[in-house]
Design a protein around this motif. Structure first.
Motif, PDB file in Angstrom:
ATOM      1  N   LEU A 220      24.229  84.388  66.321  1.00  0.00           N
ATOM      2  CA  LEU A 220      24.812  83.797  65.120  1.00  0.00           C
ATOM      3  C   LEU A 220      23.910  82.673  64.595  1.00  0.00           C
ATOM      4  O   LEU A 220      23.761  82.476  63.382  1.00  0.00           O
ATOM      5  CB  LEU A 220      26.214  83.266  65.464  1.00  0.00           C
ATOM      6  CG  LEU A 220      26.974  82.529  64.360  1.00  0.00           C
ATOM      7  CD1 LEU A 220      27.204  83.433  63.157  1.00  0.00           C
ATOM      8  CD2 LEU A 220      28.306  82.007  64.890  1.00  0.00           C
ATOM      9  N   GLU A 221      23.286  81.949  65.538  1.00  0.00           N
ATOM     10  CA  GLU A 221      22.424  80.806  65.199  1.00  0.00           C
ATOM     11  C   GLU A 221      21.436  81.120  64.078  1.00  0.00           C
ATOM     12  O   GLU A 221      21.138  80.277  63.247  1.00  0.00           O
ATOM     13  CB  GLU A 221      21.628  80.354  66.435  1.00  0.00           C
ATOM     14  CG  GLU A 221      22.486  79.783  67.555  1.00  0.00           C
ATOM     15  CD  GLU A 221      23.430  78.699  67.052  1.00  0.00           C
ATOM     16  OE1 GLU A 221      22.982  77.853  66.265  1.00  0.00           O
ATOM     17  OE2 GLU A 221      24.624  78.736  67.427  1.00  0.00           O
TER      18      GLU A 221
ATOM     19  N   PHE B  64      33.335  93.763  66.798  1.00  0.00           N
ATOM     20  CA  PHE B  64      33.192  92.527  67.556  1.00  0.00           C
ATOM     21  C   PHE B  64      32.767  91.422  66.610  1.00  0.00           C
ATOM     22  O   PHE B  64      31.825  91.589  65.842  1.00  0.00           O
ATOM     23  CB  PHE B  64      32.187  92.742  68.686  1.00  0.00           C
ATOM     24  CG  PHE B  64      32.649  93.838  69.600  1.00  0.00           C
ATOM     25  CD1 PHE B  64      33.563  93.577  70.606  1.00  0.00           C
ATOM     26  CD2 PHE B  64      32.248  95.162  69.397  1.00  0.00           C
ATOM     27  CE1 PHE B  64      34.030  94.590  71.426  1.00  0.00           C
ATOM     28  CE2 PHE B  64      32.717  96.189  70.203  1.00  0.00           C
ATOM     29  CZ  PHE B  64      33.618  95.896  71.220  1.00  0.00           C
ATOM     30  N   THR B  65      33.498  90.303  66.672  1.00  0.00           N
ATOM     31  CA  THR B  65      33.238  89.214  65.729  1.00  0.00           C
ATOM     32  C   THR B  65      32.828  87.946  66.462  1.00  0.00           C
ATOM     33  O   THR B  65      33.075  87.789  67.668  1.00  0.00           O
ATOM     34  CB  THR B  65      34.486  88.901  64.881  1.00  0.00           C
ATOM     35  OG1 THR B  65      35.514  88.398  65.745  1.00  0.00           O
ATOM     36  CG2 THR B  65      34.987  90.130  64.144  1.00  0.00           C
ATOM     37  N   GLU B  66      32.189  87.067  65.712  1.00  0.00           N
ATOM     38  CA  GLU B  66      31.844  85.736  66.192  1.00  0.00           C
ATOM     39  C   GLU B  66      31.790  84.857  64.947  1.00  0.00           C
ATOM     40  O   GLU B  66      31.441  85.352  63.866  1.00  0.00           O
ATOM     41  CB  GLU B  66      30.478  85.766  66.894  1.00  0.00           C
ATOM     42  CG  GLU B  66      30.124  84.442  67.559  1.00  0.00           C
ATOM     43  CD  GLU B  66      28.737  84.465  68.211  1.00  0.00           C
ATOM     44  OE1 GLU B  66      28.000  85.464  68.047  1.00  0.00           O
ATOM     45  OE2 GLU B  66      28.385  83.474  68.867  1.00  0.00           O
ATOM     46  N   ALA B  67      32.134  83.572  65.074  1.00  0.00           N
ATOM     47  CA  ALA B  67      32.180  82.732  63.886  1.00  0.00           C
ATOM     48  C   ALA B  67      31.718  81.320  64.196  1.00  0.00           C
ATOM     49  O   ALA B  67      31.788  80.862  65.341  1.00  0.00           O
ATOM     50  CB  ALA B  67      33.594  82.705  63.321  1.00  0.00           C
ATOM     51  N   SER B  68      31.250  80.638  63.144  1.00  0.00           N
ATOM     52  CA  SER B  68      30.687  79.289  63.323  1.00  0.00           C
ATOM     53  C   SER B  68      31.771  78.219  63.403  1.00  0.00           C
ATOM     54  O   SER B  68      31.477  77.082  63.756  1.00  0.00           O
ATOM     55  CB  SER B  68      29.730  78.976  62.175  1.00  0.00           C
ATOM     56  OG  SER B  68      30.409  79.100  60.931  1.00  0.00           O
ATOM     57  N   GLY B  69      32.997  78.553  63.108  1.00  0.00           N
ATOM     58  CA  GLY B  69      34.080  77.560  63.170  1.00  0.00           C
ATOM     59  C   GLY B  69      35.413  78.223  62.892  1.00  0.00           C
ATOM     60  O   GLY B  69      35.467  79.425  62.618  1.00  0.00           O
TER      61      GLY B  69
END
Lengths: 255, 255
Positions: B93-94, B126-131
């Motif tokens: 994500l970075e 599949f998810t990922e989030a910054s906040g």
């Protein structure tokens, strides 16, 4: 038609059950392990034995034992008057010729597990026979349990078997490696199941070469390097990753 | 919610179509190839562009380009006010954080071919989030097109992707090798299709380790030697045969 079934492994079990539901009459099951012979014989409502010298008279002797064990089993059985059939993908018909006037091969191409039911009619069966009479007999038996029966030479059957090892046993080992990778990162194998299903479904109507995807196919070298790095702790998986990736890249470089 | 779709490959195409049938509104498709952008934009009834500096204002920018191309695309796009999402299995994500206040990942795990229809609802995302705010937005989008949505860290997603390469891309390469072997002996790939189907079906309810079959599993050394010999003309296939066979034998020797 009276059949004696020699063996009680996965293939013998599924063949026996398919014959049980046909017009063929399985009269006896042999296994060197008496308990296994009895277990299968109970299901097929017939006799069990662990003595190859006490086999019943029959029209057909169906041998379904490990390839390694076949020569010793044949020697102990002695010559037979009926049709002698082996079920090996690899062994030539020649091997059993000395043991009966009529010999043949029935090779059902499927991955058999004892406790998973299968529709035997959907399983292709490959046959080979020592002469016209045995061909007629073996094809009749194969057609009684399968919708797809094809005659193949011993040589062709061997190559088909090698191809099947790649498409089935080695594929399953790749599934197992994927499961290992997931497990070591606390991820469930369940997450991959739809992908595995679709990968197999795609090649039911197309050729595998036409449907390849992923980083090797795309030439995504950054991802390939990243993956190699993540496999550092397992040299065998790294080797597999390299050989299979190179194979994919070469396949599409040629096109 | 207005979505700009950046990319027109297999994943972009399937994601775009899934969103088209949801409450999300794809307003523009970008591809560096204008014809490809227009082709997909036509299907999604929206604008097409090949200029990253002419992207529409939107709530969500969905990036689905090759991993290698992503940094250059981001640089050319410049920073965005909406939620910026990438769809890579491998990239962290970075990588996209500097380009928007809200960033996230949507990784749909499936093998996408442009011309094979898929039920997107069955595909795990599949998810990922910054906040928290971007998490809420990305999960809402994922849930609008899939029945299975799971949050994963970048690290876990990378390992899942490696596992998927083994279970899908490498498996498909094994299918392709099997097809090559059959073809060189005048045998049709069709003969293997039921076996491939069943091999994948078995692991839908069981673990691969529990259902392995074949000569390596049985320790049938005569067959293994015979197969090695028949692969003599192709050292890569011989190497694969050796590594995978050893892997299987070790796996069951441990038990």
């Amino acid at each position: 038609m009276r059949v004696v079934l020699i063996g009680s492994g996965n293939v013998a079990t599924h063949l026996g059950k398919a014959l049980f539901h046909s017009e063929y009459n399985v009269v006896q099951v042999y296994s060197r392990n008496k308990a296994n012979a009895e277990l299968l014989a109970n299901e097929l409502e017939c006799e069990a034995t662990d003595n190859l010298q006490l086999l019943e008279e029959a029209d057909i002797y169906l041998l379904s034992v490990k390839d390694d064990a076949l020569p010793a089993v044949l020697k102990e059985m002695g010559p037979k008057a009926g049709l002698l059939i082996h079920t090996s993908g690899t062994l030539p018909l020649e091997l059993i010729r000395p043991f009966a006037l009529h010999t043949a091969v029935v090779y059902p191409l499927q991955t058999f597990s004892k406790h998973k039911a299968l529709d035997f009619l959907q399983i292709p069966i490959f046959t080979e026979a020592s002469g016209p009479e045995s061909a007629q007999m073996v094809n009749a038996l194969a057609n009684a349990i399968s919708d797809t029966v094809l005659e193949l030479s011993s040589e062709q059957r061997k190559h088909l078997h090698v191809a099947a090892v790649f498409a089935c046993n080695f594929t399953n080992e790749l599934y197992a490696i994927a499961a290992d990778i997931l497990k070591s990162h606390q991820l469930d194998f369940d997450l991959l199941r739809p992908l595995i299903q679709e990968t197999a479904a795609k090649v039911q109507s197309q050729l595998p070469e036409a449907v390849q995807t992923g980083p090797a196919r795309r030439g995504d070298t950054a991802t390939l390097a990243e993956h190699q790095k993540s496999l550092q702790t397992n040299p065998e998986w790294q080797e597999l990753y390299t050989v299979l990736t190179d194979g994919i890249r070469k396949r599409y470089a040629q096109q």
